[in-house]
Design an enzyme around this catalytic site. Structure first.
Site, short mmCIF file in Angstrom:
data_model
loop_
_atom_site.label_atom_id
_atom_site.label_comp_id
_atom_site.label_asym_id
_atom_site.label_seq_id
_atom_site.Cartn_x
_atom_site.Cartn_y
_atom_site.Cartn_z
N ASP A 145 3.68 -2.97 1.12
CA ASP A 145 2.62 -3.29 1.22
C ASP A 145 1.15 -2.38 1.10
O ASP A 145 1.57 -1.28 0.84
CB ASP A 145 2.44 -4.89 2.52
CG ASP A 145 1.26 -5.60 2.52
OD1 ASP A 145 0.84 -5.89 2.27
OD2 ASP A 145 1.71 -6.65 3.55
C1 BGC Z 1 -0.85 -8.63 2.11
C2 BGC Z 1 0.26 -8.70 1.31
C3 BGC Z 1 -0.09 -9.75 -0.01
C4 BGC Z 1 -1.18 -8.56 -0.40
C5 BGC Z 1 -0.93 -8.20 -2.11
C6 BGC Z 1 -1.47 -7.49 2.05
O1 BGC Z 1 -2.99 -7.03 2.74
O2 BGC Z 1 -0.58 -8.07 3.36
O3 BGC Z 1 0.61 -9.99 1.96
O4 BGC Z 1 1.21 -9.75 -0.81
O5 BGC Z 1 -1.79 -8.06 0.46
O6 BGC Z 1 -2.52 -9.18 -2.20
#
Ligand code: BGC
Length: 748
Positions: free
Chosen positions: A289
């Site tokens: 993530d």
């Molecule tokens: C979130 C994810 C997301 C990623 C990209 C993160 O902060 O937890 O769910 O896919 O950002 O935007």
């Protein structure tokens, strides 16, 4: 176009080897392996590490971002994928840098959070789940994929399949709710929708199952917080939806921010390699993530960035999202022997294979089609589906004295409340490429439906938050003038979603005061609720004659609400997450354990029981609950037999009669309770459901065939099996169903 040449040479060679016509040869695993292996031989270590680097192309930030010279990196072949850039021109420009200016011309993958639609936005996922309609969910993802791929995107960070039992956590909005069985079905439907049967089709995109694992169970409902649970709960309640998505063929998996029992997911070899790859057979790639790899430092398991990179890659984490630690430290880690070249090769291979499957080596610009971009987005057909799907996702929570539907013969209607005409609070979080100016608000939907015959007044009354009551007087004046009042209340869309947790999940600001004042006028009133989580609305439930849970319904939300309020669509959604009476009851969910001292409310003298002094144990609205404008009666249920041998199926049948005045859909739910388990079992577990349409006066027979193996669970020794003995089987319209029949599984 170096790649095209390379691809064709390999393919031609293969065709010679296998003696086939090149045009007819389908890409096979063998071709892919040869192609990727060939390419990897040409790559330097720096270029290989480059493939493991996922950088933001601008646009949205969901964590700390530093400005880097990413265009320079792309030209050097040191970026594998880009997130948050879309649109044919922008994607083409970056792809050109990779394909035409880097040494090997390896194309980039383009990813985005396409979570509930791309430009046509559908209801937020928790709402979609309330439709219990797998076909509609799958179709919505097909549309999302076809719109996103028309604008350059070929990878979505969805489905989010985290089971959640705590509505304080803002990200319950992005999931399917609290139930593992339903959540697993939805996870698979979403993957099928995004990926179709062929990832190489230009209208499908690669799914990314997230957030692996158990991100939905943070302590105290606070985002990014610690997760600590028993192995049994993890395996039984939290892991199955990820597994279902992997089994459905999801091409990638995203790690979660949290730790589980002391090990952060992004450094968990057990999770990413032993379980995901070795036990589940996952063959795609794993992405972190946003900055979750460098976050291993504050987690307290990595000494510094290099250490974090070492832990993550050795655990099986292939692609670094915006952490920049693979980019900056991996070469040194390899030269110092802390990370093996084989480990790097394995990760690189997985990324290149994904690119191959997406067809990017054949044509890196295949998702950059100006004509598709101009013609295949926000089509009338997509809008019509969005409207239907939004209505199917809404849940009628209360309808005293048939307050709804609104008669089309009234002369005036007042729309009151801060969410009555709020375009910016219609789409819901993770709106992808959705545009506020194309949203239909409640007011617009009501006006369109009312036409010239019904006068529509609007007053905001108050803001969503804050203490200002200056608008109450004009709101009350409008309500007095109207034959019917619609109160549009709830949260702003940024009150749920990532980093949007609340300790108080009641109506914010002075909205409840506004509601009380308006309701006390004694007019027919329906509350329309906008929110991304279950809320504590006991006060509203006591006072408002009718409540419709509209969630954040997406682009067509206002039209969908109007369809329901005026009875053109009969509401049919059912909650997939329990609504508590108060925050103090959280976590509250339907499949709880009985305990050694279960509380029986019919025996109030019973003091030393599992209960509260100041609240009933029961929720405000249970899982599976939702009303219709019509009524359904259930016949006593019947089983084909009452005793079964191992390996058999239980057949359970029930007749459902539409006893009211409207045609309607009912979501028929089957629950089971294992009376004596090897370990303690929940008081009820959803095991099957069916969504049926029943015309008024009609009776429909519903037959369920339940294989006994569906009763399996993790025993004390963690073996997965079901028990001999007695089971209660329930079929009803929500999880509070009381009548059951008993059946026995005979011991072997
Ligand atoms: C979130 C994810 C997301 C990623 C990209 C993160 O902060 O937890 O769910 O896919 O950002 O935007």
């Amino acid at each position: 176009m170096k790649f095209k040449t390379l691809f064709l040479t390999t393919a031609a060679l293969l065709c010679l080897l296998i003696g086939c016509d090149r045009e007819k040869a389908l890409p096979s695993d063998r071709e892919m392996t040869l192609f990727v292996g060939d390419l990897m031989k040409k790559m330097t270590l720096e270029e290989k590490i480059g493939q493991l680097n996922l950088c933001t192309g601008g646009g949205f930030f969901t964590g700390p971002a530093v400005l880097h010279d990413d265009q320079g990196l792309i030209r050097q072949g040191r970026v594998g994928a880009i997130l948050n850039t879309f649109g044919v021109d922008d994607v083409t420009a970056l792809q050109k840098m990779a394909v035409e200016e880097s040494r090997l011309g390896i194309p980039l993958i383009f990813g985005l959070d396409v979570v509930h639609g791309f430009r046509t936005i559908f209801p937020v996922p928790i709402a979609q789940a309330c439709s219990w309609d797998m076909e509609a969910i799958e179709k919505s993802e097909q549309i999302a994929a076809s719109e996103a791929t028309a604008m350059g995107i070929n990878w979505t960070y969805a489905p989010m399949v985290d089971i959640a039992r705590d509505p304080r956590w803002g990200r319950v909005m992005e999931g399917a709710g609290e139930d593992t069985y339903l959540g697993s079905m939805i996870a698979a439907a979403r993957v099928r929708g995004f990926q179709g049967s062929d990832l190489g089709d230009e209208k499908t995109m690669m799914a990314c199952v997230k957030h692996f694992a158990a991100y939905g169970a943070p302590q105290a409902g606070r985002d990014y917080h610690t997760v600590d649970m028993s192995d049994r709960s993890l395996h039984e309640w939290y892991l199955p939806p990820y597994r279902a998505a992997v089994d459905a063929g999801a091409g990638s998996v995203m790690t979660s921010f949290n730790e589980i029992a002391g090990v952060p997911s992004s450094s968990s070899r057990w999770l990413l390699t032993d379980l995901l790859r070795n036990d589940w057979g996952f063959e795609g790639f794993v992405v972190s993530d946003w900055t979750s790899i460098p976050e291993l430092i504050p987690h307290g398991v990595a000494a510094d960035s290099a250490d974090a990179a070492r832990l993550a890659i050795n655990a099986g984490l292939d692609l670094d999202m915006e952490g920049r630690v693979y980019q900056n430290y991996m070469e040194d880690l390899v030269s110092s022997g802390k990370v093996s070249e084989e480990t790097i090769d394995n990760s690189v291979r997985r990324i290149l294979e994904a690119k191959y499957k997406l067809g990017l080596f054949k044509d890196p610009y295949r998702y950059c089609n100006k004509e598709r971009e101009a013609n295949e987005i926000m089509t009338a057909e997509n809008q019509a589906f969005a409207r239907k799907f939004a209505a199917r996702s809404m849940v009628l929570l209360k309808n005293e004295n048939n307050t709804l539907p609104i008669s089309k013969n009234i002369r005036s209607i007042a729309v009151i409340g801060p969410l009555g005409d709020s375009r910016e609070n219609t789409l819901g979080g993770w709106g992808a490429a959705g545009q506020w100016d194309s949203c239909v608000t409640l007011l617009a939907g009501i006006k369109a439906k009312a036409g010239d015959n019904i006068k529509v007044l609007f007053e905001k009354g108050c803001e969503i938050t804050g203490t200002n009551t200056d608008g109450f007087a004009s709101a009350l004046a409008a309500a007095r003038k109207a034959d019917f009042v619609i109160l549009a209340l709830g949260e702003s869309q940024d009150m749920s979603g990532e980093a949007s947790c609340r300790t108080d999940i009641s109506l914010p600001g002075v909205q409840m005061e506004l509601a009380r004042s308006v309701i006390s006028l004694g007019k027919p009133v329906a509350v329309v609720l906008y929110n991304g989580r279950p809320m504590t609305i006991a006060g509203l439930d006591e006072t408002a004659p009718a409540i419709l849970e509209a969630w954040f319904g997406g682009t067509q939300s206002g039209n969908a609400v109007a369809d329901i309020l005026f009875g053109d669509v009969n509401p049919s959604g059912k909650l997939t997450m329990t609504f508590p009476r108060s925050v103090g009851q959280i976590p509250i969910f339907y499949n709880y354990k009985n305990t050694g001292r279960p509380f029986d409310p019919s025996l109030p003298e019973d003091y030393f029981k599992s209960r509260y002094l100041d609240s009933p144990n029961t929720p405000l609205y249970p899982f599976g609950f939702g009303l219709s404008y019509t009524t359904f009666s259930y016949s006593p249920l019947s089983l084909n037999r009452t005793a079964f041998d191992r390996g058999e199926e239980v057949e359970a049948a029930v007749e459902i009669t539409n006893t009211g005045n409207y045609d309607g859909d009912e979501i028929v739910q089957l629950y089971v309770r294992d009376r004596v388990g090897n370990v303690t079992r929940p008081v009820k577990e959803l095991k099957a459901f069916r969504r049926i349409s029943v015309k008024k006066g009609e009776t429909v027979r519903v037959l369920f065939a339940l294989p006994l193996s569906d009763l399996s669970y993790y025993h004390e020794d963690m073996s997965y099996d079901y028990d001999g003995g007695e089971y209660e089987l329930y079929i009803g319209s929500d999880s509070d169903v009381k009548e059951f029949v008993l059946f026995t599984v005979l011991q072997p």
